[in-house]
Design a protein around this motif. Structure first.
Motif, short mmCIF file in Angstrom:
data_model
loop_
_atom_site.label_atom_id
_atom_site.label_comp_id
_atom_site.label_asym_id
_atom_site.label_seq_id
_atom_site.Cartn_x
_atom_site.Cartn_y
_atom_site.Cartn_z
N GLY A 91 42.76 48.09 41.47
CA GLY A 91 42.54 47.20 40.34
C GLY A 91 42.04 45.85 40.80
O GLY A 91 41.02 45.76 41.48
N ASP A 92 42.77 44.79 40.47
CA ASP A 92 42.37 43.43 40.84
C ASP A 92 42.82 43.01 42.22
O ASP A 92 42.55 41.89 42.66
CB ASP A 92 42.91 42.44 39.80
N LEU A 121 43.35 40.34 48.97
CA LEU A 121 42.56 39.54 48.03
C LEU A 121 42.90 39.93 46.60
O LEU A 121 43.10 41.11 46.31
CB LEU A 121 41.07 39.76 48.28
N VAL A 122 42.95 38.93 45.73
CA VAL A 122 43.24 39.15 44.32
C VAL A 122 42.09 38.58 43.51
O VAL A 122 41.60 37.49 43.79
CB VAL A 122 44.58 38.50 43.92
N GLY A 125 39.72 35.27 37.43
CA GLY A 125 38.56 34.55 36.89
C GLY A 125 37.24 35.05 37.45
O GLY A 125 36.32 34.27 37.60
N GLY A 126 37.17 36.33 37.79
CA GLY A 126 35.93 36.90 38.29
C GLY A 126 35.67 36.71 39.76
O GLY A 126 34.66 37.18 40.29
N HIS A 127 36.56 36.02 40.48
CA HIS A 127 36.38 35.77 41.91
C HIS A 127 37.57 36.33 42.68
O HIS A 127 38.70 36.24 42.23
CB HIS A 127 36.27 34.27 42.21
N ARG A 128 37.31 36.88 43.85
CA ARG A 128 38.40 37.34 44.72
C ARG A 128 38.69 36.25 45.73
O ARG A 128 37.80 35.73 46.38
CB ARG A 128 38.03 38.62 45.44
N ARG A 129 39.97 35.92 45.83
CA ARG A 129 40.44 34.94 46.80
C ARG A 129 41.51 35.59 47.64
O ARG A 129 42.32 36.38 47.16
CB ARG A 129 41.03 33.70 46.11
#
Length: 144
Positions: A91-92, A121-122, A125-129
């Motif tokens: 998933g995310d 990474l999670v 808001g559309g970005h993986r950090r």
């Protein structure tokens, strides 16, 4: 894309998977390049605010890590993956695991490491950090 993918590396089944896996591998490569460049701003942009690194010596939080990068001691002259990344997407949340080597310089001493690293990474808001980076020695230190 399915909620859970379990593959040894970026071996996608669909064009959407191809993009996801390439972005994840690129994010990890980008962080390594930013660390070698000693670029705290680039490193910070790839990390979530609650990020931490977990080496043998214990947990180091984001602020402490970035302060060390900004101080210039230690520095890294090389950091590279020596195995293909093992990418897992749930998933995310995703993890990218690889064996890597790096050469650091701290207090005038050269330190070479052979490590297993995992970046968790999670997507928010559309970005993986990156939220967590546990590392462990992959081989015994020289002379042991």
């Amino acid at each position: 894309m399915a909620d859970s993918q379990d593959r040894p590396g970026p071996l996608p089944d669909s064009p959407e998977d191809t993009v996801t896996y390439a972005l994840l591998a690129s994010a990890v490569d980008g962080r390594a390049a930013a660390i070698v460049a000693n670029d705290a701003d680039r490193i910070a942009a790839l990390m979530a605010h609650g990020w931490g690194i977990v080496p043998e010596s214990g947990i180091t939080d984001r602020a402490t890590f970035l302060a060390r990068v900004t101080s210039g001691d230690p520095t890294h002259s090389a950091m590279r993956a020596v195995t293909p990344p093992r990418i897992r997407v749930h998933g995310d949340t995703a993890s990218v695991t690889a064996r890597s080597t790096d050469t650091a310089h701290h207090g005038g001493d050269r330190l070479d490491a052979d490590e297993g690293t995992t970046d968790v990474l999670v997507r928010r808001g559309g970005h993986r950090r990156c939220v967590l980076t546990p590392i462990a020695p992959a081989a015994p230190p020289e002379g042991s």
